[in-house]
Design a protein around this motif. Structure first.
Motif, PDB file in Angstrom:
ATOM      1  N   GLY A 107     -28.049 -23.458  -1.546  1.00 27.84           N
ATOM      2  CA  GLY A 107     -26.591 -24.038  -1.384  1.00 27.84           C
ATOM      3  C   GLY A 107     -25.813 -22.743  -0.914  1.00 27.84           C
ATOM      4  O   GLY A 107     -24.344 -23.084  -1.307  1.00 27.84           O
ATOM      5  N   ARG A 573     -19.012 -29.587   2.179  1.00 27.72           N
ATOM      6  CA  ARG A 573     -19.609 -28.733   1.363  1.00 27.72           C
ATOM      7  C   ARG A 573     -19.240 -27.371   1.716  1.00 27.72           C
ATOM      8  O   ARG A 573     -18.757 -26.397   0.866  1.00 27.72           O
ATOM      9  CB  ARG A 573     -21.317 -28.457   1.880  1.00 27.72           C
ATOM     10  CG  ARG A 573     -21.964 -29.916   1.351  1.00 27.72           C
ATOM     11  CD  ARG A 573     -23.319 -29.972   1.814  1.00 27.72           C
ATOM     12  NE  ARG A 573     -24.168 -28.466   1.546  1.00 27.72           N
ATOM     13  CZ  ARG A 573     -25.435 -28.318   2.078  1.00 27.72           C
ATOM     14  NH1 ARG A 573     -25.841 -29.092   2.883  1.00 27.72           N
ATOM     15  NH2 ARG A 573     -26.146 -27.205   1.680  1.00 27.72           N
ATOM     16  N   HIS A 576     -15.771 -27.148   0.022  1.00 23.54           N
ATOM     17  CA  HIS A 576     -15.761 -27.190  -1.671  1.00 23.54           C
ATOM     18  C   HIS A 576     -16.234 -25.621  -2.060  1.00 23.54           C
ATOM     19  O   HIS A 576     -15.782 -24.952  -2.943  1.00 23.54           O
ATOM     20  CB  HIS A 576     -17.151 -28.107  -1.866  1.00 23.54           C
ATOM     21  CG  HIS A 576     -17.291 -27.776  -3.359  1.00 23.54           C
ATOM     22  ND1 HIS A 576     -16.591 -28.549  -4.281  1.00 23.54           N
ATOM     23  CD2 HIS A 576     -18.417 -27.315  -3.884  1.00 23.54           C
ATOM     24  CE1 HIS A 576     -17.055 -28.297  -5.716  1.00 23.54           C
ATOM     25  NE2 HIS A 576     -18.407 -27.559  -5.471  1.00 23.54           N
ATOM     26  N   GLN A 577     -17.357 -24.973  -1.226  1.00 19.78           N
ATOM     27  CA  GLN A 577     -17.675 -23.509  -1.581  1.00 19.78           C
ATOM     28  C   GLN A 577     -16.474 -22.685  -1.272  1.00 19.78           C
ATOM     29  O   GLN A 577     -16.370 -21.714  -1.896  1.00 19.78           O
ATOM     30  CB  GLN A 577     -18.842 -23.255  -0.565  1.00 19.78           C
ATOM     31  CG  GLN A 577     -19.447 -21.829  -0.835  1.00 19.78           C
ATOM     32  CD  GLN A 577     -19.983 -21.641  -2.126  1.00 19.78           C
ATOM     33  OE1 GLN A 577     -20.868 -22.294  -2.592  1.00 19.78           O
ATOM     34  NE2 GLN A 577     -19.181 -20.889  -3.372  1.00 19.78           N
TER      35      GLN A 577
END
Length: 590
Positions: A107, A573, A576-577
């Motif tokens: 991730g 992603r 978001h990160q």
């Protein structure tokens, strides 16, 4: 976790190898690679080499070009001007690199952990016991929390320290008042725990201050109580703990509103170093770092002088035997270096305290506590200003309570969310939750998108705007992608390296690939505003992509739909990160 080299780092290495192969007399050479609006990248290093080798830069550039490997990474390379190389990458290389990032099972989007990770003790979010938090406490908390998250993501071992003001003469006044008014800390009904705690502390502080200023006998008893506190008198310490515990209830309620986690073991206030103060002073005096001056223990500096031209000292111990702030700060340095084994000490502290910390750090260096292996850095920050450009105050000229500011931000943001709620079918619970995320995110982003050392204007209307450089714009970009993914039906995100990319797809892809490099730069310089700028640019690239490249159009071939879904999902992603590292939530629907 397999880290994924960025396209820029791979190209940099290929160019460096080609320089060495084509121009062996040049030795190790830097291609000086940067992004370019003429191509994907431009390498400018050959011009300097040409001067060193006394050669024609365009001829040397041609030799380097011929030494580059064919196919794979580079689609086109053009020699321009005085030997500049304009490099365009293949679409396949872009998509394959992004696919490797998306496949990272940890991730981390392929972002590597830094090889030289150490231990950083970061001092931030430093409220005072028995005092209300105000707008001046905002920046240390928000900046510090983001830097902690970013450093930990890069692989640094981070130790948090909240150096709260929980010691000193004012506690003699407060404790003596509590002894003489035993029920003073009882909460009034109807308020939440945090509000009740602060309301009670405010009342006790004001009442004791009035008595202290008007009653000489009470003032004398209060001063005696300070001596008892410093001497460790059990009754006095027990009452002091009551004030500290009551304040922590309030602190945690405010930090909860800020969507920040503050753990009790990380709260080591001024009192935590009390037992070290005398030893610190003894070491400084015995080593000659500090000297006696008019009865006080002082450290002098050649470059710190007052208006009269005389040297201004750092006072470690006062003439009356009391300890200055410097004694506590120097003891904290000893603890953090010797016990916590830190190699970096980071202080997120108001720029107005820069002279104090300059003197403290230099004193610690002279004492040997800071050296080539251990550094101390003040991450200084500017002031929060009102719309008028002056320090942020209420209409009555009072300092703005931090809770009031956060509540107002959430109220404004909730109204914005509610206005759009019908379009996406948000429930009342989602409106309230998203209102909080948007409001607190707006406050944090306005702070973090500004270079820490600069002042910034606190303008809630601008902060919660849906357009422009705001957290709402970034949160909306994330939610919009989630909406597209929900509407995709049977189509799934999948990388298709064989496809030719449209200009907006290439721009989005190249920007996505920079995430790891940006984080490395942000972590090295403690500059969260550069991460905020990267994320805003990412959302802007996404907007251009939407305008020019329909994702779910029935006219698109299935592989085009899948590839574009892949691009937007990776963008989501990354948003978001990145936002999480700034301490900001990204709602799924907005």
């Amino acid at each position: 976790m397999a880290s994924v080299p960025s396209l820029a780092s791979t190209l940099q290495q290929q160019l460096a190898d080609a320089l060495t192969a084509a121009l062996p007399d040049a030795g190790a050479a830097d291609p000086l690679l940067r992004r370019s609006d003429r191509a994907d990248f431009q390498a400018n290093g050959i011009l300097a080499l040409a001067k060193k080798l006394k050669g024609n830069p365009r001829e040397l550039a041609a030799q380097v070009t011929a030494a580059l490997p064919a196919g794979g990474l580079i689609k086109d390379i053009e020699v321009s001007g005085p030997g500049f190389l304009n490099v365009t990458l293949t679409d396949r290389a872009i998509v394959e690199t992004l696919a490797a990032r998306a496949a990272d099972g940890e991730g981390r989007l392929g972002v590597p952990l830094k090889a030289d990770a150490g231990t950083t003790v970061i001092d931030y979010a430093q409220p005072n016991v028995a005092k209300e938090m105000h707008v001046g406490h905002l920046r240390s908390a928000v900046i510090g929390d983001a830097v902690v998250k970013i450093l930990e993501f890069t692989g640094e071992n981070v130790v948090r320290r909240h150096h709260i003001g929980d010691w000193g003469t004012q506690f003699g006044m407060l404790i003596q008042y509590l002894i003489e008014h035993p029920g003073a800390l009882k909460h009034e009904g109807g308020a939440s725990d945090g509000e009740a705690a602060m309301s009670t502390l405010n009342r006790v502080y004001k009442e004791s201050r009035v008595l202290f200023d008007s009653d000489e006998e009470f003032k004398a008893r209060s001063r005696d109580r300070v001596v008892a506190l410093q001497a460790g008198d059990p009754e006095t310490l027990e009452l002091w703990h009551r004030f500290v515990d009551e304040s922590k209830i309030y602190f945690h309620s405010v930090f909860d509103k800020l969507d920040m986690v503050i753990d009790d073991p990380d709260i080591v206030g001024e009192s935590g170093y009390n037992d070290m103060l005398e030893e610190t002073c003894r070491i400084l005096e015995e080593t000659g770092v500090a000297v006696r001056s008019e009865g006080a223990l002082c450290v002098f500096f050649d470059d710190v002088k007052g208006p009269d031209g005389n040297k201004v000292p750092l006072i470690v111990k006062k003439t009356n035997g009391g300890y200055g702030y410097a004694a506590t700060d120097l003891s904290a340095i000893r603890n953090r270096v010797q016990d916590l084994k830190a190699d970096t000490l980071l202080y997120v502290v108001d720029a107005r305290q820069s002279l104090h910390f300059k003197m403290v750090f230099e004193t610690a260096r002279r004492a040997g506590w800071l050296n080539e292996d251990v550094k101390a850095v003040q991450l200084a920050f500017g002031t929060v200003l009102g719309k008028d450009g002056k320090p942020f105050k209420t209409r009555e000229g009072e300092t703005v309570r931090l809770e009031d500011l956060l509540d107002e931000a959430v109220t404004r943001a909730t109204a914005v969310v509610r206005d759009k709620a019908d379009k996406v079918g948000l429930s009342e619970e989602e409106i309230v939750e998203n209102g909080r995320y948007v409001g607190i995110g707006a406050v944090k982003y306005a702070d973090l998108s500004t270079s820490a050392v600069r002042d910034y204007k606190f303008d809630l209307d601008q902060m919660v705007a849906l357009h422009g450089d705001t957290s709402v714009y970034l949160q909306y970009a994330y939610a919009r992608i989630q909406s597209i993914l929900r509407k995709a039906g049977d189509a799934v995100p999948a990388a298709h390296p064989e496809l030719e990319l449209a200009p907006a797809e290439r721009a989005l892809g190249l920007h996505l690939d920079q995430f790891g490099e940006v984080l490395a730069e942000v972590g090295a310089g403690y500059e969260p505003h550069k991460l905020a700028a990267y994320l805003y640019q990412l959302a802007s690239h996404l907007t251009t992509f939407y305008d020019q490249c329909q994702v779910l159009s029935p006219d698109n071939a299935p592989e085009v739909v899948e590839n574009r879904l892949f691009l937007v999902e990776l963008t989501a992603r990354t948003l978001h990160q990145g936002m999480a590292l700034l301490g900001i939530r990204t709602p799924e629907r907005l």
